[in-house]
Motif scaffolding. Sequence first.
Motif, PDB file in Angstrom:
ATOM      1  N   ALA A  25       0.793  -1.231   0.000  1.00 11.47           N
ATOM      2  CA  ALA A  25       0.000   0.000   0.000  1.00 11.47           C
ATOM      3  C   ALA A  25       0.823   1.277   0.000  1.00 11.47           C
ATOM      4  CB  ALA A  25      -0.928   0.002   1.209  1.00 11.47           C
ATOM      5  N   HIS A  26       2.051   1.234   0.546  1.00 10.40           N
ATOM      6  CA  HIS A  26       2.776   2.475   0.805  1.00 10.40           C
ATOM      7  C   HIS A  26       4.088   2.674   0.054  1.00 10.40           C
ATOM      8  CE1 HIS A  26       0.230   1.865   4.390  1.00 10.40           C
ATOM      9  NE2 HIS A  26       0.079   3.167   4.302  1.00 10.40           N
ATOM     10  N   CYS A 109      -4.586   7.677   7.088  1.00  8.01           N
ATOM     11  CA  CYS A 109      -4.442   6.989   5.806  1.00  8.01           C
ATOM     12  C   CYS A 109      -3.431   7.787   4.991  1.00  8.01           C
ATOM     13  CB  CYS A 109      -5.791   6.938   5.098  1.00  8.01           C
ATOM     14  SG  CYS A 109      -5.755   6.161   3.471  1.00  8.01           S
ATOM     15  N   SER A 110      -2.350   7.163   4.591  1.00  9.24           N
ATOM     16  CA  SER A 110      -1.338   7.878   3.810  1.00  9.24           C
ATOM     17  C   SER A 110      -1.945   8.483   2.555  1.00  9.24           C
ATOM     18  CB  SER A 110      -0.201   6.939   3.402  1.00  9.24           C
ATOM     19  OG  SER A 110       0.516   6.511   4.530  1.00  9.24           O
ATOM     20  N   ASN A 113      -2.983   6.541  -0.780  1.00 10.36           N
ATOM     21  CA  ASN A 113      -3.450   5.175  -0.560  1.00 10.36           C
ATOM     22  C   ASN A 113      -4.948   5.145  -0.871  1.00 10.36           C
ATOM     23  OD1 ASN A 113      -3.969   2.566   0.229  1.00 10.36           O
ATOM     24  ND2 ASN A 113      -3.009   2.739   2.238  1.00 10.36           N
TER      25      ASN A 113
END
Length: 153
Positions: A25-26, A109-110, A113
């Motif tokens: 995800a990151h 939440c970054s 994302n």
Amino acid sequence: MQIRNAQEADIPVIAQLWHLGWHSAHASIVDVDLVRLRAPAEFMTRTAAHLEQTYVAVLGGEIAGFFMIEGNEVYQFYVDPAQHGSGFARRMMKEAEARVPASLAWLACSVGNDRAAAFYAKNGWRNVGEEELQVETSEGPRPVRIWRFEKTL
């Protein structure tokens, strides 16, 4: 699905889920220096440090996800990719929300994302804006741009 408090014996499984999920995800949306620091050993250390606030979701006798609750924050929330699209994450989020000891919960939440942001919004979380958050690393705090999501429980 059964939810239980995480135990010391769960640390390797939680850390592996966290490591794989975090990188999926990151890795393409955060600073490369943070990606470098997010090695498997760091997830083992972080999991052990947060074990008392960690819950595992067990499905068919196996850990299929976990979440961490710190104060009124859903601090971490990860689901085994094999469960994506099955409704498992939605059920697990309800369990996480039930364990937040306040009427207003939040999570980070970054920025970028989009998959996670869409999931949170679909589950009644409201994006209240962008901010910088200092995240823990083995070399000290690092800044990350996040979307802050909130939900009245």
